[in-house]
Design an enzyme around this catalytic site. Sequence first.
Site, PDB file in Angstrom:
ATOM      1  N   GLU A 113     -24.041  -6.868 -38.397  1.00  0.00           N
ATOM      2  CA  GLU A 113     -24.743  -7.906 -37.624  1.00  0.00           C
ATOM      3  C   GLU A 113     -23.860  -9.129 -37.397  1.00  0.00           C
ATOM      4  O   GLU A 113     -24.362 -10.195 -37.031  1.00  0.00           O
ATOM      5  CB  GLU A 113     -26.053  -8.322 -38.323  1.00  0.00           C
ATOM      6  N   HIS A 120     -30.046 -13.098 -42.812  1.00  0.00           N
ATOM      7  CA  HIS A 120     -30.878 -11.987 -42.338  1.00  0.00           C
ATOM      8  C   HIS A 120     -31.414 -11.229 -43.540  1.00  0.00           C
ATOM      9  O   HIS A 120     -30.652 -10.838 -44.422  1.00  0.00           O
ATOM     10  CB  HIS A 120     -30.042 -11.049 -41.457  1.00  0.00           C
ATOM     11  N   HIS A 122     -34.704  -8.304 -44.944  1.00  0.00           N
ATOM     12  CA  HIS A 122     -35.755  -7.341 -44.603  1.00  0.00           C
ATOM     13  C   HIS A 122     -37.005  -7.710 -45.389  1.00  0.00           C
ATOM     14  O   HIS A 122     -37.274  -7.149 -46.455  1.00  0.00           O
ATOM     15  CB  HIS A 122     -35.282  -5.923 -44.935  1.00  0.00           C
ATOM     16  N   GLU A 138     -48.495 -26.481 -45.657  1.00  0.00           N
ATOM     17  CA  GLU A 138     -47.123 -26.978 -45.552  1.00  0.00           C
ATOM     18  C   GLU A 138     -46.305 -26.282 -44.461  1.00  0.00           C
ATOM     19  O   GLU A 138     -45.239 -26.772 -44.089  1.00  0.00           O
ATOM     20  CB  GLU A 138     -46.397 -26.774 -46.889  1.00  0.00           C
ATOM     21  N   HIS A 149     -38.157  -4.755 -38.183  1.00  0.00           N
ATOM     22  CA  HIS A 149     -36.847  -4.783 -38.832  1.00  0.00           C
ATOM     23  C   HIS A 149     -36.736  -5.895 -39.884  1.00  0.00           C
ATOM     24  O   HIS A 149     -36.447  -5.613 -41.042  1.00  0.00           O
ATOM     25  CB  HIS A 149     -35.755  -4.950 -37.757  1.00  0.00           C
TER      26      HIS A 149
HETATM   27  P1  13P Z   1     -24.952  -4.346 -42.940  1.00  0.00           P
HETATM   28  O1  13P Z   1     -24.854  -3.572 -44.232  1.00  0.00           O
HETATM   29  O2  13P Z   1     -23.928  -3.892 -41.929  1.00  0.00           O
HETATM   30  O3  13P Z   1     -24.933  -5.835 -43.174  1.00  0.00           O
HETATM   31  O4  13P Z   1     -26.351  -3.977 -42.282  1.00  0.00           O
HETATM   32  C1  13P Z   1     -27.547  -4.253 -42.945  1.00  0.00           C
HETATM   33  C2  13P Z   1     -28.630  -4.627 -42.017  1.00  0.00           C
HETATM   34  O5  13P Z   1     -29.602  -5.210 -42.449  1.00  0.00           O
HETATM   35  C3  13P Z   1     -28.534  -4.286 -40.580  1.00  0.00           C
HETATM   36  O6  13P Z   1     -29.510  -4.943 -39.826  1.00  0.00           O
HETATM   37 ZN    ZN Z   2     -31.230  -5.542 -41.021  1.00  0.00          ZN
END
Ligand code: 13P
Ligand code: ZN
Length: 272
Positions: free
Chosen positions: A115, A139, A141, A169, A210
Site C-alpha cells: 500500500e 492502515h 483491518h 466525544e 477491507h
Molecule cells: P502489506 O503486507 O503489503 O503491507 O499488505 C497488508 C495489507 O493490509 C494490504 O492492504
Molecule cells: Zn489492508
Amino acid sequence: MVLAAEFMKGFIRMADDGCRQGWHERNGGNLSYRLKPEEVDAIKPNMTPAGHFIKIGVKAENLAGEYFLVTGSGKYFRNIAAAPQDNLGIVELDQQGEGYRIVWGLEKGAVPTSEFPTHIMNHRVKKAVTKGEYRVIYHAHTPSIIALTYVLPLTDKEFSRVLWTMATECPIVFPDGVGVVPWMVPGGSKIALATCELMEKHDVAIWAHHGMFCAGPDFDTTYGLMDTVEKAADIYLRAMSCGQGIRQTISTDNLREIASAFHVKLREEFLD
Ligand code: 13P
Ligand code: ZN
C-alpha cells in the site's frame, strides 16, 4: 543508533498497540511516518542507500527527497518489535517524488508495504493541506468498521453521521467526518488516488470490506483516531445487536451544541 531514535520507538509502540487490538491479523495493515529534517540528520551516518530508485507508481513532487519509516510488505506487525530491521525500513524519495530507495532496514530482500502508493499519496495531500504538520499514515483491518461496510450505505454522510452519534466525544475527535472508498482492488495507484481525494477533506478513509486509513500529526493522535472510530463502530454494532434498533440518539441539534461548546466546526453537509 537508528533503533534508539524517539520516532522509531514511537512507531514500534504504535504497531504493538494496534496488534494487541486485533487489527493486524497475519500481515494485515501498514504504517508510515515522514521523518523530520533533524531526525534524518541524526541517523544519516547509519544510512546505507541502495544504488537505484524504484518507481512507486504515483508521483508526489512535494515529497521529493523526503525520508519515510515504513512497514514491509508481507510483514507481520507482531514481529516488528522483535526484529525492526527485517520488518521496517527507512526509504528516501528521489528528486521527482516518484521513486524510492531503501537506506536502512527492510533486510533480507524485504520491500515497502504493497500500500506504499496510498501512503505516499496520502502524505502528499496531508503535507499540502496541513502545511507540513501531518506525518503519520496508518492502515488497519478494524473489524467493526469492516462489518459496518456490509450493512450501511457506502456514503461519507451515512458513515459520518452514524459514527459521530455513537459517542459524545466522536464529533470532537473527527469533526471532518469520514470518507468511504467503495470496494476496490487494493495495492495500486487506482485505490491510492481514490483514497487521497478523500484525505483532502477527512482524516479518515474507510475502505469497504477491507479496513481503514487514518492520518495525523503524530503517533498518539493517529492511533487515537483509529481507536475512536473503531470504538464508535463497535458501539453501533452492540446497540443494533440488542434487536430493537436505535431508539434514541444524539440529535443534529445536539451535534451543533457539541460543536459550539468545544469550538470545532462540523462538516455542514453532514448536518442536515
Ligand atoms: P502489506 O503486507 O503489503 O503491507 O499488505 C497488508 C495489507 O493490509 C494490504 O492492504
Ligand atoms: Zn489492508
